[in-house]
Design a protein around this motif. Sequence first.
Motif, PDB file in Angstrom:
ATOM      1  N   VAL A 106      -9.514 -10.944   0.110  1.00  0.00           N
ATOM      2  CA  VAL A 106     -10.639 -10.027  -0.066  1.00  0.00           C
ATOM      3  C   VAL A 106     -10.258  -8.986  -1.115  1.00  0.00           C
ATOM      4  O   VAL A 106      -9.084  -8.681  -1.304  1.00  0.00           O
ATOM      5  CB  VAL A 106     -11.066  -9.334   1.252  1.00  0.00           C
ATOM      6  CG1 VAL A 106     -11.536 -10.335   2.264  1.00  0.00           C
ATOM      7  CG2 VAL A 106      -9.933  -8.504   1.823  1.00  0.00           C
ATOM      8  N   GLN A 107     -11.257  -8.455  -1.804  1.00  0.00           N
ATOM      9  CA  GLN A 107     -11.040  -7.387  -2.783  1.00  0.00           C
ATOM     10  C   GLN A 107     -11.719  -6.136  -2.268  1.00  0.00           C
ATOM     11  O   GLN A 107     -12.951  -6.110  -2.104  1.00  0.00           O
ATOM     12  CB  GLN A 107     -11.605  -7.787  -4.141  1.00  0.00           C
ATOM     13  CG  GLN A 107     -10.770  -8.842  -4.819  1.00  0.00           C
ATOM     14  CD  GLN A 107     -11.201  -9.085  -6.237  1.00  0.00           C
ATOM     15  OE1 GLN A 107     -11.921 -10.035  -6.482  1.00  0.00           O
ATOM     16  NE2 GLN A 107     -10.747  -8.238  -7.140  1.00  0.00           N
ATOM     17  N   GLU A 108     -10.920  -5.116  -1.996  1.00  0.00           N
ATOM     18  CA  GLU A 108     -11.398  -3.842  -1.464  1.00  0.00           C
ATOM     19  C   GLU A 108     -10.506  -2.723  -1.999  1.00  0.00           C
ATOM     20  O   GLU A 108      -9.406  -2.981  -2.480  1.00  0.00           O
ATOM     21  CB  GLU A 108     -11.366  -3.855   0.073  1.00  0.00           C
ATOM     22  CG  GLU A 108     -12.333  -4.825   0.722  1.00  0.00           C
ATOM     23  CD  GLU A 108     -13.793  -4.436   0.544  1.00  0.00           C
ATOM     24  OE1 GLU A 108     -14.089  -3.250   0.319  1.00  0.00           O
ATOM     25  OE2 GLU A 108     -14.640  -5.341   0.628  1.00  0.00           O
ATOM     26  N   PRO A 109     -10.940  -1.466  -1.876  1.00  0.00           N
ATOM     27  CA  PRO A 109     -10.146  -0.355  -2.399  1.00  0.00           C
ATOM     28  C   PRO A 109      -8.981   0.067  -1.504  1.00  0.00           C
ATOM     29  O   PRO A 109      -8.087   0.769  -1.955  1.00  0.00           O
ATOM     30  CB  PRO A 109     -11.162   0.772  -2.539  1.00  0.00           C
ATOM     31  CG  PRO A 109     -12.233   0.431  -1.557  1.00  0.00           C
ATOM     32  CD  PRO A 109     -12.290  -1.058  -1.508  1.00  0.00           C
ATOM     33  N   SER A 110      -8.962  -0.354  -0.221  1.00  0.00           N
ATOM     34  CA  SER A 110      -7.903   0.096   0.688  1.00  0.00           C
ATOM     35  C   SER A 110      -7.601  -0.971   1.734  1.00  0.00           C
ATOM     36  O   SER A 110      -8.384  -1.903   1.947  1.00  0.00           O
ATOM     37  CB  SER A 110      -8.331   1.382   1.407  1.00  0.00           C
ATOM     38  OG  SER A 110      -9.384   1.105   2.324  1.00  0.00           O
ATOM     39  N   TYR A 111      -6.454  -0.804   2.407  1.00  0.00           N
ATOM     40  CA  TYR A 111      -6.079  -1.701   3.498  1.00  0.00           C
ATOM     41  C   TYR A 111      -7.156  -1.703   4.587  1.00  0.00           C
ATOM     42  O   TYR A 111      -7.551  -2.760   5.082  1.00  0.00           O
ATOM     43  CB  TYR A 111      -4.757  -1.254   4.129  1.00  0.00           C
ATOM     44  CG  TYR A 111      -3.538  -1.538   3.285  1.00  0.00           C
ATOM     45  CD1 TYR A 111      -2.857  -2.743   3.392  1.00  0.00           C
ATOM     46  CD2 TYR A 111      -3.040  -0.585   2.403  1.00  0.00           C
ATOM     47  CE1 TYR A 111      -1.722  -3.008   2.645  1.00  0.00           C
ATOM     48  CE2 TYR A 111      -1.904  -0.831   1.641  1.00  0.00           C
ATOM     49  CZ  TYR A 111      -1.252  -2.049   1.768  1.00  0.00           C
ATOM     50  OH  TYR A 111      -0.133  -2.304   1.019  1.00  0.00           O
ATOM     51  N   GLU A 112      -7.623  -0.508   4.959  1.00  0.00           N
ATOM     52  CA  GLU A 112      -8.628  -0.391   6.019  1.00  0.00           C
ATOM     53  C   GLU A 112      -9.925  -1.095   5.641  1.00  0.00           C
ATOM     54  O   GLU A 112     -10.503  -1.813   6.449  1.00  0.00           O
ATOM     55  CB  GLU A 112      -8.905   1.086   6.339  1.00  0.00           C
ATOM     56  CG  GLU A 112      -7.729   1.820   6.935  1.00  0.00           C
ATOM     57  CD  GLU A 112      -6.793   2.430   5.887  1.00  0.00           C
ATOM     58  OE1 GLU A 112      -6.926   2.134   4.666  1.00  0.00           O
ATOM     59  OE2 GLU A 112      -5.905   3.183   6.294  1.00  0.00           O
TER      60      GLU A 112
END
Length: 81
Positions: A26-32
Amino acid sequence: MSKAANDDRRFSVHARHAGAHRARIVQEPSYEAAAVAYVEDLAIAPDDDGEISVVVRDLDSGGEHCFRIDLETGETAPCSA
């Protein structure tokens, strides 16, 4: 491309009980955010308490975190040891 898209990082995420062979990228700005994005598209049964544990690994740095997500409230917290 928007600024938010430029801040996204690539993560490998899997349900703790399912093992890394069931990971999804997945591509997201943070681990959470990666943990929540994974669970939003996941058709997997939660624990008896309505929670699921997921392991999130940053594909660039190799850093790894585990989160417990309450599927009813959406609250996210680190896994206990």
